[in-house]
Write an enzyme that holds these catalytic residues in place. Structure first.
Site, PDB file in Angstrom:
ATOM      1  NE  ARG A 130     -37.066 -37.014   1.374  1.00 16.10           N
ATOM      2  CZ  ARG A 130     -37.548 -37.693   2.404  1.00 16.10           C
ATOM      3  NH1 ARG A 130     -38.134 -37.051   3.386  1.00 16.10           N
ATOM      4  NH2 ARG A 130     -37.457 -39.004   2.437  1.00 16.10           N
ATOM      5  CE  LYS A 152     -22.461 -25.633 -11.996  1.00 12.74           C
ATOM      6  NZ  LYS A 152     -21.306 -25.663 -12.902  1.00 12.74           N
ATOM      7  CD  GLU A 194     -12.660 -18.498 -11.709  1.00 11.80           C
ATOM      8  OE1 GLU A 194     -13.399 -18.225 -12.671  1.00 11.80           O
ATOM      9  OE2 GLU A 194     -12.191 -19.637 -11.493  1.00 11.80           O
ATOM     10  CE  LYS A 236     -21.883 -18.744 -10.966  1.00 12.12           C
ATOM     11  NZ  LYS A 236     -21.013 -19.618 -10.219  1.00 12.12           N
ATOM     12  CD  GLU A 246     -22.861 -26.669 -15.861  1.00 13.12           C
ATOM     13  OE1 GLU A 246     -22.902 -27.615 -15.083  1.00 13.12           O
ATOM     14  OE2 GLU A 246     -21.892 -25.912 -15.960  1.00 13.12           O
ATOM     15  NE  ARG A 251     -24.025 -22.488 -13.241  1.00 11.61           N
ATOM     16  CZ  ARG A 251     -24.619 -22.442 -12.071  1.00 11.61           C
ATOM     17  NH1 ARG A 251     -25.930 -22.595 -11.986  1.00 11.61           N
ATOM     18  NH2 ARG A 251     -23.939 -22.255 -10.963  1.00 11.61           N
ATOM     19  CG  ASN A 255     -16.788 -24.352 -16.830  1.00  9.62           C
ATOM     20  OD1 ASN A 255     -16.440 -24.117 -15.684  1.00  9.62           O
ATOM     21  ND2 ASN A 255     -17.870 -25.055 -17.125  1.00  9.62           N
ATOM     22  CG  HIS A 258     -12.561 -23.000 -15.530  1.00 10.00           C
ATOM     23  ND1 HIS A 258     -12.444 -21.694 -15.929  1.00 10.00           N
ATOM     24  CD2 HIS A 258     -12.866 -22.961 -14.205  1.00 10.00           C
ATOM     25  CE1 HIS A 258     -12.672 -20.899 -14.886  1.00 10.00           C
ATOM     26  NE2 HIS A 258     -12.926 -21.634 -13.836  1.00 10.00           N
ATOM     27  CG  HIS A 262     -10.795 -28.207 -14.269  1.00 15.25           C
ATOM     28  ND1 HIS A 262     -12.049 -28.184 -14.849  1.00 15.25           N
ATOM     29  CD2 HIS A 262     -10.857 -27.341 -13.228  1.00 15.25           C
ATOM     30  CE1 HIS A 262     -12.815 -27.336 -14.188  1.00 15.25           C
ATOM     31  NE2 HIS A 262     -12.127 -26.823 -13.193  1.00 15.25           N
ATOM     32  CG  HIS A 275      -9.706 -22.853  -9.514  1.00 19.15           C
ATOM     33  ND1 HIS A 275      -9.856 -23.907 -10.401  1.00 19.15           N
ATOM     34  CD2 HIS A 275     -10.681 -21.966  -9.817  1.00 19.15           C
ATOM     35  CE1 HIS A 275     -10.882 -23.665 -11.188  1.00 19.15           C
ATOM     36  NE2 HIS A 275     -11.398 -22.492 -10.864  1.00 19.15           N
TER      37      HIS A 275
HETATM   38  P1  NAD Z   1     -11.007 -22.104   0.019  1.00 16.09           P
HETATM   39  O1  NAD Z   1     -12.378 -22.132   0.518  1.00 16.09           O
HETATM   40  O2  NAD Z   1     -10.139 -23.283   0.292  1.00 16.09           O
HETATM   41  O3  NAD Z   1     -10.290 -20.803   0.580  1.00 16.09           O
HETATM   42  C1  NAD Z   1      -8.942 -20.561   0.271  1.00 16.09           C
HETATM   43  C2  NAD Z   1      -8.118 -20.367   1.538  1.00 16.09           C
HETATM   44  O4  NAD Z   1      -8.416 -19.092   2.090  1.00 16.09           O
HETATM   45  C3  NAD Z   1      -8.422 -21.375   2.650  1.00 16.09           C
HETATM   46  O5  NAD Z   1      -7.228 -21.680   3.311  1.00 16.09           O
HETATM   47  C4  NAD Z   1      -9.353 -20.600   3.578  1.00 16.09           C
HETATM   48  O6  NAD Z   1      -9.302 -21.078   4.884  1.00 16.09           O
HETATM   49  C5  NAD Z   1      -8.787 -19.214   3.465  1.00 16.09           C
HETATM   50  N1  NAD Z   1      -9.702 -18.102   3.725  1.00 16.09           N
HETATM   51  C6  NAD Z   1     -10.967 -17.951   3.287  1.00 16.09           C
HETATM   52  N2  NAD Z   1     -11.400 -16.731   3.581  1.00 16.09           N
HETATM   53  C7  NAD Z   1     -10.410 -16.106   4.242  1.00 16.09           C
HETATM   54  C8  NAD Z   1     -10.256 -14.796   4.801  1.00 16.09           C
HETATM   55  N3  NAD Z   1     -11.199 -13.857   4.654  1.00 16.09           N
HETATM   56  N4  NAD Z   1      -9.109 -14.517   5.445  1.00 16.09           N
HETATM   57  C9  NAD Z   1      -8.112 -15.454   5.528  1.00 16.09           C
HETATM   58  N5  NAD Z   1      -8.173 -16.667   5.001  1.00 16.09           N
HETATM   59  C10 NAD Z   1      -9.314 -16.986   4.359  1.00 16.09           C
HETATM   60  O7  NAD Z   1     -10.926 -21.887  -1.562  1.00 16.09           O
HETATM   61  P2  NAD Z   1     -11.711 -20.924  -2.574  1.00 16.09           P
HETATM   62  O8  NAD Z   1     -10.702 -20.539  -3.568  1.00 16.09           O
HETATM   63  O9  NAD Z   1     -12.506 -19.885  -1.885  1.00 16.09           O
HETATM   64  O10 NAD Z   1     -12.750 -21.927  -3.231  1.00 16.09           O
HETATM   65  C11 NAD Z   1     -12.322 -23.080  -3.933  1.00 16.09           C
HETATM   66  C12 NAD Z   1     -13.429 -24.090  -3.921  1.00 16.09           C
HETATM   67  O11 NAD Z   1     -14.575 -23.515  -4.526  1.00 16.09           O
HETATM   68  C13 NAD Z   1     -13.102 -25.351  -4.688  1.00 16.09           C
HETATM   69  O12 NAD Z   1     -13.484 -26.465  -3.937  1.00 16.09           O
HETATM   70  C14 NAD Z   1     -13.969 -25.242  -5.946  1.00 16.09           C
HETATM   71  O13 NAD Z   1     -14.354 -26.490  -6.446  1.00 16.09           O
HETATM   72  C15 NAD Z   1     -15.133 -24.458  -5.424  1.00 16.09           C
HETATM   73  N6  NAD Z   1     -15.885 -23.711  -6.446  1.00 16.09           N
HETATM   74  C16 NAD Z   1     -17.219 -23.860  -6.467  1.00 16.09           C
HETATM   75  C17 NAD Z   1     -17.969 -23.149  -7.382  1.00 16.09           C
HETATM   76  C18 NAD Z   1     -19.475 -23.253  -7.361  1.00 16.09           C
HETATM   77  O14 NAD Z   1     -20.114 -22.732  -8.292  1.00 16.09           O
HETATM   78  N7  NAD Z   1     -20.046 -23.862  -6.349  1.00 16.09           N
HETATM   79  C19 NAD Z   1     -17.350 -22.288  -8.294  1.00 16.09           C
HETATM   80  C20 NAD Z   1     -15.977 -22.165  -8.243  1.00 16.09           C
HETATM   81  C21 NAD Z   1     -15.234 -22.885  -7.306  1.00 16.09           C
HETATM   82  N1  GLY Z   2     -18.418 -21.954 -11.520  1.00 11.85           N
HETATM   83  C1  GLY Z   2     -19.214 -22.386 -12.594  1.00 11.85           C
HETATM   84  C2  GLY Z   2     -20.686 -22.328 -12.354  1.00 11.85           C
HETATM   85  O1  GLY Z   2     -21.150 -21.873 -11.349  1.00 11.85           O
HETATM   86  O2  GLY Z   2     -21.429 -22.770 -13.178  1.00 11.85           O
END
Ligand code: NAD
Ligand code: GLY
Length: 371
Positions: A130, A152, A194, A236, A246, A251, A255, A258, A262, A275
Site C-alpha cells: 500500500r 503520475k 516538451e 510543471k 487532474e 493540468r 497536453n 498531445h 497521440h 513521443h
Molecule cells: P524511455 O524511458 O523509454 O527512455 C528513452 C530511451 O532512452 C530508452 O531506450 C532508455 O533506455 C534510454 N535512456 C534513458 N536515459 C538514458 C541515458 N541517460 N543515456 C542513454 N540512454 C538512456 O522514454 P522517455 O521518453 O524517457 O519516457 C517515455 C515514457 O514516459 C512513456 O511511457 C510516457 O507514457 C511516460 N510519460 C509519463 C509522464 C508522467 O507524468 N508520468 C509524462 C510524460 C511521459
Molecule cells: N504529462 C502530463 C502530466 O503530468 O499531467
C-alpha cells in the site's frame, strides 16, 4: 534563474518535495535521499533501484555505488529498455523481487532512467504494501522536465497506454543533467519538444530564452540545460500544485499538442515517431486550429515552426498520415480528454498562454493536419 544548481520545491502540503537540479550531483544521492526521508546517517537505509538495460551502466551503477558507500543496503533490478516494460507482467516481477528483498514501508524505491522506468517503478512503489517511499532519478530530458515531476505513475494495458495507474508523489527528485551525455540525439531532441511546449503554454519569456539559446540547446551546453530543466520543473510544479489530481482541468494544459500527437504515434506504428516528435507536429496542428478559430495569427505559428526546426524536430504531418484523416479522428476520439464525443484541445491565444476548447467541428480539426 540562477546559473548554478538549484532546488525547485513542489508545494503539495504533506506530499511536498524538492527537485535537486545540477550538473554532476549524482554522487549526492545518499545524502539527499536521507534528507528527503528524514533519516539520519546512523539510521538504516534500504534501497531498491529500478533501471533499464541502457541506463544500468554507468548511471544506475553510479547511484548504487554512492548509496552503498554511504552504508545503504542496495538491490538493483534492471528491466529491458523500452515501452514494452511498462506492463503489469513487469510490475509483477518487480513485486517478486521486492518480496525477496524483504521490502517494508521503510524501503525506498529509486527509479533511475527515463519515463518508462519512472512510471513503472512509481506504480510498483505506489501499490506494494500500500505504498513505498519513492525517489526519482530521471536520465532522459523528457523524464527530467515532465514524467518525474507530478506523481503520475502507471503501466500500459494491451488495449490502452497508461490505463492502469496511480498518483504517487516521490519524496524527492534528483536531476543530474550530466546523465544526458549518454542520451541518444533523437531522444534528446524529442525531450526538447516538451521543453518548447512549456514556453507556449505558460511562459513567453522562457520561449524567448529558448529562441535566444538555440546553439546552447543544440550543443547541450551544461548551463543552458540546467536553466532549461529548472524552469520546466518550476512551470510543471506550478500546474501540479493547482491541480494535483487532474480535476480542475488546469493540468490538462500540459497536453498541448498531445491530442493530435497521440493519434500520430498510434497510427505511425511503434518507434516510427518518438513521443516528442509527434508532439512537435501536434503542437503545430493545434496552432493551426487556434488560428482557424481566430485565437492567433501566422506570426505565432511561424515562431514555433522556426524554434522546432532549429532544434531539428519534425514540423509536418507525414504524408501517409495526412492521407488518413478519418483514422486520425477516430483515434483522437479515444483520447482520455474526450468527453461524450466532444474533443477538447489545448489552444494558445498567444505565446505563453493556452485555454482548453471543445465544441470544434470535425472538418476544422482535420483541416489543420496540413499547413
Ligand atoms: P524511455 O524511458 O523509454 O527512455 C528513452 C530511451 O532512452 C530508452 O531506450 C532508455 O533506455 C534510454 N535512456 C534513458 N536515459 C538514458 C541515458 N541517460 N543515456 C542513454 N540512454 C538512456 O522514454 P522517455 O521518453 O524517457 O519516457 C517515455 C515514457 O514516459 C512513456 O511511457 C510516457 O507514457 C511516460 N510519460 C509519463 C509522464 C508522467 O507524468 N508520468 C509524462 C510524460 C511521459
Ligand atoms: N504529462 C502530463 C502530466 O503530468 O499531467
Amino acid at each position: 534563474m540562477n546559473s548554478s544548481g538549484q532546488t525547485v520545491h513542489v508545494d503539495l502540503g504533506s506530499r511536498s518535495y524538492d527537485i535537486s537540479i545540477d550538473a554532476g550531483n549524482l554522487p549526492q544521492i545518499a545524502e539527499l535521499t536521507r534528507l528527503w526521508l528524514g533519516r539520519s546517517p546512523d539510521q538504516p537505509l534500504r534501497c531498491f533501484i529500478v533501471t533499464d538495460t541502457n541506463v544500468l551502466q554507468p548511471h544506475a551503477n553510479a547511484v548504487k555505488s554512492a548509496l552503498s558507500d554511504a552504508g545503504a543496503e542496495v538491490q538493483v533490478v534492471c528491466v529491458k529498455a523500452g515501452e514494452a516494460s511498462k506492463s503489469l507482467a513487469e510490475a509483477s516481477d518487480l513485486y517478486d523481487e521486492l518480496v525477496d528483498f524483504r521490502a517494508d514501508r521503510k524501503t525506498v524505491v529509486l527509479a533511475v532512467g527515463g519515463g518508462v522506468v519512472g512510471d513503472l517503478a512509481g506504480f510498483v512503489a505506489a501499490t506494494y504494501a500500500r505504498g513505498l517511499l519513492f525517489v526519482q532519478v530521471p536520465t532522459t530530458l523528457l523524464a527530467m522536465v515532465d514524467s518525474s515531476v507530478g506523481g503520475k505513475t502507471g503501466v500500459n494495458h494491451p488495449r490502452g497506454k497508461n490505463l492502469i495507474g496511480s498518483f504517487h508523489q516521490p519524496a524527492g527528485v534528483l536531476i543530474d543533467t550530466d546523465t544526458m551525455a549518454t542520451l541518444p540525439d533523437r531522444e534528446y531532441r524529442s525531450g526538447l519538444a516538451e521543453v518548447i511546449k512549456y514556453g507556449v503554454i505558460q511562459d513567453t519569456e522562457f520561449f524567448n530564452y529558448l529562441e535566444n539559446n538555440i546553439v546552447g540547446l543544440n550543443e547541450r551546453d551544461p548551463a543552458v540545460l540546467r536553466q532549461v530543466v529548472a524552469r520546466c520543473c518550476e512551470l510543471k510544479a506550478l500546474v501540479v500544485k493547482e491541480d494535483e489530481y487532474e480535476t480542475t482541468g488546469l493540468r490538462a494544459i500540459l497536453n498541448y499538442g498531445h491530442t493530435y500527437a497521440h493519434a500520430f504515434e498510434a497510427l505511425a506504428g511503434y518507434g516510427v515517431l518518438l513521443h516528442g516528435e509527434a508532439v512537435s507536429i501536434g503542437m503545430l496542428c493545434g496552432s493551426r486550429l487556434a488560428k482557424s478559430l481566430g485565437r492567433i495569427g501566422d506570426a505565432e505559428i511561424q515562431r514555433q515552426v522556426d524554434l522546432l526546426t532549429a532544434v531539428q524536430l519534425p514540423v509536418d504531418v507525414p504524408q501517409d498520415l495526412q492521407a488518413k484523416p478519418d483514422e486520425i479522428l477516430k483515434c483522437m476520439l479515444l483520447d482520455k480528454k474526450t468527453v461524450a464525443g466532444d474533443l477538447k484541445f489545448v489552444l494558445p491565444d498567444r505565446i505563453g498562454h493556452v485555454d482548453t476548447i471543445g465544441g470544434i467541428d470535425t472538418k476544422t480539426i482535420v483541416d489543420c493536419l496540413s499547413s
